[in-house]
Design a protein around this motif. Structure first.
Motif, mmCIF file in Angstrom:
data_model
loop_
_atom_site.group_PDB
_atom_site.id
_atom_site.type_symbol
_atom_site.label_atom_id
_atom_site.label_comp_id
_atom_site.label_asym_id
_atom_site.label_seq_id
_atom_site.Cartn_x
_atom_site.Cartn_y
_atom_site.Cartn_z
ATOM 1 N N TYR A 1 11.840 51.267 206.520
ATOM 2 C CA TYR A 1 11.387 52.255 207.492
ATOM 3 C C TYR A 1 9.914 52.016 207.849
ATOM 4 O O TYR A 1 9.542 51.950 209.024
ATOM 5 N N GLU B 1 20.144 51.219 211.813
ATOM 6 C CA GLU B 1 20.130 52.641 212.093
ATOM 7 C C GLU B 1 18.695 53.126 212.285
ATOM 8 O O GLU B 1 18.384 53.830 213.245
ATOM 9 N N LYS B 2 17.850 52.708 211.343
ATOM 10 C CA LYS B 2 16.463 53.182 211.417
ATOM 11 C C LYS B 2 15.784 52.659 212.670
ATOM 12 O O LYS B 2 15.044 53.375 213.343
ATOM 13 N N ASN C 1 17.081 54.397 215.712
ATOM 14 C CA ASN C 1 16.553 55.752 215.789
ATOM 15 C C ASN C 1 15.096 55.758 216.222
ATOM 16 O O ASN C 1 14.678 56.640 216.973
ATOM 17 N N SER C 2 14.372 54.767 215.744
ATOM 18 C CA SER C 2 12.966 54.745 216.142
ATOM 19 C C SER C 2 12.855 54.463 217.636
ATOM 20 O O SER C 2 11.996 55.009 218.319
ATOM 21 N N ILE D 1 15.174 55.301 219.848
ATOM 22 C CA ILE D 1 15.659 56.498 220.539
ATOM 23 C C ILE D 1 14.580 57.578 220.550
ATOM 24 O O ILE D 1 14.373 58.262 221.546
ATOM 25 N N ASP D 2 13.875 57.697 219.441
ATOM 26 C CA ASP D 2 12.831 58.714 219.389
ATOM 27 C C ASP D 2 11.720 58.449 220.394
ATOM 28 O O ASP D 2 11.059 59.368 220.854
ATOM 29 N N CYS E 1 22.092 47.305 218.739
ATOM 30 C CA CYS E 1 22.343 48.278 217.674
ATOM 31 C C CYS E 1 23.547 49.143 218.018
ATOM 32 O O CYS E 1 24.342 49.493 217.150
ATOM 33 N N LEU F 1 25.755 55.659 218.333
ATOM 34 C CA LEU F 1 24.513 56.418 218.486
ATOM 35 C C LEU F 1 24.520 57.255 219.750
ATOM 36 O O LEU F 1 23.543 57.872 220.100
ATOM 37 N N HIS G 1 23.561 60.988 219.546
ATOM 38 C CA HIS G 1 22.163 61.150 219.183
ATOM 39 C C HIS G 1 21.251 60.808 220.363
ATOM 40 O O HIS G 1 20.297 61.527 220.668
ATOM 41 N N LEU G 2 21.575 59.714 221.018
ATOM 42 C CA LEU G 2 20.762 59.280 222.161
ATOM 43 C C LEU G 2 20.757 60.346 223.248
ATOM 44 O O LEU G 2 19.705 60.724 223.765
ATOM 45 N N THR H 1 18.709 63.433 222.085
ATOM 46 C CA THR H 1 17.268 63.187 222.023
ATOM 47 C C THR H 1 16.676 63.036 223.413
ATOM 48 O O THR H 1 15.630 63.606 223.724
#
Lengths: 777, 85
Positions: free
Chosen positions: A227, A293-294, A297-298, A300-301, A323, A329, A332-333, A336
Motif C-alpha cells: 500500500y 485491488e489497492k 482503488n487508489s 479510483i479514489d 485491473c 470494481l 465501487h467506481l 466513488t
C-alpha cells in the motif's frame, strides 16, 4: 529401588525439575529399562517423564519466552526507530533462547521415546504438537507488535540492499545515514541484521513455528508495504503506466524477501522442494490480487483528478482497465465517481461552463475506460440531472463554447463531426460482422428505455444535447446567439459563421437550422443592397453635403428571433436620411418596404468638446441622446423622454453611459446638464474607446417560449368551457391530440404545469382537488 | 459641443406592401416563403390579382395549374388575372 531412582535422575534430570540433558549411552538406558521393567513401573515412569516435560514447558519455558513481550509493551519509548531496533533484539533473543531449549527438550524426548518403545505401547504424545499448543496457549495480545517490528526492520534493510544495486552510487554517498538500518554509514549494521534475520527464520522453521508466529504479521506487513509503495510511487502521477513496475517490484523484491524467509535465508529456490514453492506461489497470488485491488482503488479514489488531467492521465486509465479485467470494481467506481462529481463539480461554486467542461472530460475519460458506455451513463446521470434542474444557462454555455473563437473541447468535437459519422458507420458494420463477440450488458446498466441504449455509443455533442433530450432547444439558442452576434458585430466575417453553420447542419439536420442560413444570407444580401442603394439616383440626388454615411442591415423578420417591440425617435437629420434610404429601397425592390428597428445597429461619432476630440462607437440610442444635447444643454428627463419616445427609466439608464464618460451630469434630480464648460471636475480622458455597451436586443428564448405556449391558452380555455374541469394529464393529452400541428408544440407535462400554475396565480384559472377549472364569476 | 456622425448603421426588416399579411393558399406570412421554397423575398415573390388578392407566386401558379376549366381566384372566385403593378 534407590539405585534405580538415582539412575533415573541421572539419565533424566528433568524428573527432579532440572532443565538439563545428560548424554547417556544406549547401555545405560537399557539397564535402566530392565530395572524399571522388573519393578513394573516402566509405563508409569514414561508417562511421568512426559508430564514433567509438559510441565516444564508450560510453567517455565513458555512464560519465560513470552515475558519480554509483556514487559516491552509496558515501557514506552519515545524514539520509534530505537524502539523498533530494540524490539528486533528482543525478538531475536527470545527466539534464540527458545530454540536452544526446544533442541534440549527434543533430545530428552528422543530418550523418552526409547523407553516408550520398550513398553510396546503408545504412551506419549507428539512433542511438536504439545510444544506448539503450549506456546500458543499463552499468547499475549501485543506480541504481533514485536514480530511486526522485527520483520519491518529486516524488510527495510532488504529493500535498501536491493535499491543500492539499482540507484546511483553518488546519490547514496551523499547520505550520512544508511537507509536500511538508519545508523551512520560507517556503523552500518545491515549485514549483521541480515544474518540475524536469516538465523531466526531458520530457528522458527525448524520449530515449525514460522507460520504460526509470523504468518499473520508477515501478510499484514507486506500488504502495508504494498500500500505504501503504491501511494509513494503512483499518487498524483497519472502520466505513466505503473502496473508493470509494481508487478515487477512485487515479483522481485517482495517475493525474494519472502523466499528468503521460507527458504532458510537463500533466495534460490530448490526446485525439488515443492512444499515451499507451493506456499510461495500461494503467497504470490494473494499478494498480486492485493496489489491490483489497492492500486485500482487508489486510482479510483483519484478518479476526478484523472478526469481533469485527461488525456495526459490516459496511462492511469489503461492501468485501471487492466485491473478491472481481474477484479470487479464497477460498483465501487460508480459510487466513488458519483460522490466525487457531486462534491467537486455539482455545487453553487462552479460555473456552468466548468461543469460542462468537466462533463465532457468525464465522457472522454470513461469512453477510454469502457467502450460500451454503460459505466459512463450510470456515473454521469447526476451531472445531467443537475444541469437540467439547477442550471438555466446550460444550453447557452454549450452553444457558446460550440461556436467560440477560442478553441474549446466542444468546438473541436464539432469540427470532427464528419469523421465521427464515418466512424459510427464503420462501427455498425463491425458489429454486424463480429456478432459472435457480442456480450450482454452487465446487470447494473440502466435499461429503462430504448433511448438509452441508442445513445450509449453516440458522440460527445449528442451526449450533451441529450441532457435536455431535444435538439430544438439547442438550435433555438444557437439562433438567438447568432442573431445577437450578427446585430452587435455588423461588419463581421461571415466565413467562420458559415462554416460553423455547415457543421451544425451535419449534426442537427438542415431543417432546424434553415432560419440561421437565411440570417447569414440576409447579411450578405444587405451588403449588396446597401452598395446599390448608396449609389442610386434617388438616394444621392437629394443628399446634402457632409452627410453622415449610413448603411443598413436588412433582415427577413420571419426567420430572425423576434425583435423587442420597444422603439424610439431618431434625430430629425438621421430620420430624413433613413427615409430616403427607404424610398430608394422601395424603388429598387418594388412592392416592398422597410421597417426600421431604430434601437439596433451602431453609430460611430466624433464629439468635439472643450478642444478635445472623442471618437466613439455607441448604440443608436446613446447617439440620439447626446445628439439632443448638442442644441439644448439642459434637459428634464421627462421632456427628453417625450422627444426621443423612450420610457424615462430606460432613458435614465442610457444617459448613465454619458455620465460615465463625464459628458453629462445630473445636477438636480431628473435634470441633466451637458458639461461643456471648462470645469475642473469633469475631466475626461481623450482616448476613451468604448465599444458598444451590450444590450439585449432580442427577446430571450424563454420569453419566446412563453409566447408559443400562449397560443395554446385559447385551446385550454375552450376545453375548460366545454368540459368544466380537467386534470393536468388530460389537458396535456387533449392538446397533443388537437393542437399538435402548431409550431413548437413539443412541450412536456411539466412545462404545461408551470404554465397553468402561472395562470392560476394570475387568477385566470382555479386549481382544486387535482383539477383545473375556470373561475366562476 | 459639436457632434459629427461618421457612420450610422441601422437595422431594418423588409415587408411586402400588401393589403393582407398571410398568403391565402399556404397560410404563411408573406414575409415567409411558400412551402416549396427556402428563401423569402426575391426567391419567392408575391403576385397581385385584379381582384386585389395577393398570393405567393408559386402558390397561385400551383393552384391555377390544378384548375381544369376556369382560372379562378381561390378567395373570391372571380376569374384570375395577374395585375402587373
Amino acid at each position: 529401588m534407590e539405585g534405580s531412582w538415582n539412575k533415573l535422575k541421572f539419565c533424566f534430570p528433568i524428573i527432579s525439575h532440572k532443565l538439563e540433558y545428560n548424554e547417556t549411552n544406549r547401555e545405560k538406558l537399557d539397564e535402566l529399562c530392565k530395572e524399571l521393567i522388573s519393578l513394573n513401573v516402566l509405563d508409569e515412569i514414561t508417562q511421568m517423564l512426559c508430564l514433567e516435560i509438559q510441565n516444564t514447558l508450560l510453567k517455565q519455558i513458555v512464560p519465560e519466552f513470552w515475558k519480554p513481550f509483556f514487559e516491552n509493551n509496558l515501557e514506552s519509548q519515545s524514539n520509534n526507530k530505537a524502539k523498533q531496533k530494540c524490539e528486533f533484539q528482543i525478538f531475536r533473543n527470545a527466539i534464540t533462547q527458545l530454540f536452544r531449549r526446544y533442541q534440549l527438550l527434543n533430545r530428552i524426548m528422543v530418550q523418552v521415546k526409547y523407553l516408550e518403545s520398550k513398553t510396546g505401547k503408545k504412551l506419549i504424545y507428539n512433542f511438536d504438537e504439545v510444544f506448539k499448543s503450549s506456546l500458543l496457549s499463552q499468547l499475549p495480545d501485543s506480541f504481533t507488535n514485536i514480530v511486526h517490528a522485527f520483520y519491518y526492520v529486516s524488510f527495510k534493510v532488504f529493500i535498501n540492499t536491493k535499491a543500492d544495486n539499482d540507484d546511483d552510487e553518488e546519490f547514496m554517498e551523499e547520505r550520512e545515514e544508511c537507509l536500511g538500518c538508519e545508523m551512520l554509514q560507517l556503523k552500518c549494521q545491515c549485514q549483521e541484521l541480515v544474518n540475524a534475520f536469516g538465523e531466526i527464520n531458520l530457528c522458527l522453521t525448524k520449530m515449525g513455528l514460522l507460520d504460526r508466529i509470523s504468518g499473520y504479521t508477515l501478510t499484514h506487513l507486506i500488504q502495508n508495504e504494498i500500500y505504501n509503495h503504491i501511494q509513494k510511487t503512483c499518487k498524483g502521477n497519472f502520466d505513466t503506466q505503473h502496473l508493470k513496475n509494481l508487478e515487477k517490484w512485487l515479483d522481485t523484491i517482495v517475493l525474494e524477501w519472502l523466499t528468503r524467509i521460507y527458504n532458510n535465508g537463500s533466495s534460490k529456490l530448490d526446485p525439488t522442494n515443492t512444499k515451499i514453492r507451493e506456499s510461495i506461489n500461494c503467497f504470490q497470488m494473494k499478494l498480486k490480487y492485493f496489489l491490483y485491488e489497492k492500486y485500482a482503488n487508489s486510482i479510483i479514489d483519484q478518479f476526478f483528478n484523472i478526469i481533469i488531467e485527461f488525456p495526459e492521465s490516459q496511462p492511469a486509465i489503461d492501468d485501471l482497465k487492466l485491473c478491472m479485467e481481474k477484479l470487479d470494481l464497477r460498483a465501487h467506481l460508480v459510487e466513488t465517481l458519483k460522490t466525487s462529481l457531486k462534491t467537486r463539480l455539482l455545487h453553487q461554486g462552479v460555473d456552468t461552463c466548468d461543469i460542462i467542461t468537466g462533463y465532457v472530460a468525464t465522457i472522454k475519460t470513461m469512453r477510454h475506460l469502457e467502450k460500451s458506455g454503460i459505466l459512463l451513463q450510470t456515473c454521469t446521470e447526476p451531472v445531467k440531472e443537475y444541469l437540467r434542474k439547477c442550471r438555466q444557462d446550460t444550453v447557452r454555455c454549450v452553444v457558446t463554447s460550440l461556436i467560440e473563437e477560442t478553441p474549446s473541447d466542444l468546438a473541436e468535437e464539432l469540427a470532427r463531426s464528419e469523421a465521427i459519422k464515418a466512424e459510427e458507420n464503420e462501427r455498425n458494420k463491425d458489429e454486424m460482422n463480429n456478432w459472435q463477440e457480442w456480450s450482454p450488458d452487465p446487470v447494473d446498466a440502466i435499461t429503462d428505455s430504448e433511448k438509452h441504449s441508442r445513445n450509449r455509443k453516440s458522440d460527445i455533442i449528442s451526449m450533451i444535447v441529450d441532457i435536455y433530450g431535444s435538439k430544438e432547444l439547442f438550435v433555438n439558442e444557437y439562433r438567438n446567439l447568432l442573431a445577437e452576434r450578427l446585430l452587435i458585430n455588423l461588419d463581421f466575417n461571415p466565413e467562420k459563421e458559415i462554416r460553423n453553420l455547415e457543421l451544425l447542419k451535419l449534426r442537427f439536420g438542415e431543417n432546424l437550422l434553415h432560419s440561421c442560413e437565411v440570417m447569414l444570407r440576409d447579411i450578405s444580401d444587405s451588403k449588396r443592397i446597401n452598395a446599390h442603394i448608396l449609389e442610386s439616383e434617388t438616394f444621392t440626388s437629394t443628399a446634402e453635403k457632409d452627410e453622415p454615411s449610413v448603411s443598413a442591415l436588412i433582415v427577413s423578420s420571419q426567420f430572425w428571433p423576434t425583435f423587442k417591440k420597444e422603439t424610439m425617435e431618431l434625430p430629425d437629420e438621421m430620420n430624413k436620411i433613413f427615409e430616403r434610404y427607404k424610398k430608394s429601397y422601395e424603388e429598387y425592390k418594388g412592392n416592398r418596404t422597410l421597417c426600421w428597428s431604430a434601437l439596433n445597429g451602431k453609430v460611430n461619432i466624433e464629439i468635439e468638446i472643450n478642444d478635445k476630440k472623442l471618437d466613439l462607437t455607441v448604440t443608436p440610442a446613446q447617439a440620439t441622446i447626446i445628439w439632443h444635447f448638442q442644441n439644448q444643454k439642459e434637459w428634464q428627463l421627462d421632456s427628453l423622454s417625450t422627444v426621443i419616445n423612450m420610457p424615462p427609466s430606460v432613458l435614465r439608464r442610457r444617459i448613465g453611459f454619458w455620465q460615465l464618460q463625464g459628458l453629462i451630469r445630473e445636477t438636480k434630480e431628473n435634470l441633466f446638464v451637458l458639461c461643456d464648460e471648462k470645469q475642473q471636475d469633469c475631466e475626461m480622458e481623450t482616448q476613451v474607446n468604448v465599444v458598444l455597451d451590450e444590450e439585449e436586443t432580442m427577446v430571450s428564448a424563454n420569453d419566446q417560449r412563453e409566447e408559443e405556449l400562449q397560443v395554446f391558452w385559447s385551446y385550454i380555455l375552450g376545453m375548460l368551457t366545454n368540459l368544466d374541469s380537467m386534470p393536468l394529464e388530460r389537458i396535456h393529452q387533449m392538446l397533443k391530440l388537437f393542437a399538435s400541428q402548431g409550431p413548437g408544440f413539443e412541450f412536456s407535462q411539466d412545462e404545461l404545469k408551470s404554465f397553468l400554475q402561472r395562470k392560476v396565480r394570475e387568477h385566470k384559472l382555479v386549481y382544486a382537488l387535482g383539477v383545473y377549472q375556470l373561475p366562476k364569476n | 459641443m459639436k457632434i459629427k456622425v461618421k457612420s450610422w448603421t441601422s437595422v431594418a426588416w423588409w415587408k411586402w406592401i400588401a393589403n393582407d399579411e398571410n398568403c391565402g393558399i399556404c397560410r404563411m406570412a408573406f414575409e415567409n416563403c411558400c412551402p416549396d421554397c427556402s428563401f423569402a423575398g426575391d426567391d419567392c415573390p408575391l403576385v397581385w390579382g385584379h381582384c386585389s388578392h395577393v398570393f405567393h407566386m408559386h402558390c397561385i401558379c400551383k393552384w391555377l395549374n390544378s384548375q381544369l376549366n376556369q382560372q379562378l381566384c381561390p378567395m373570391c372566385r372571380q376569374t384570375w388575372r395577374f395585375n402587373d403593378r
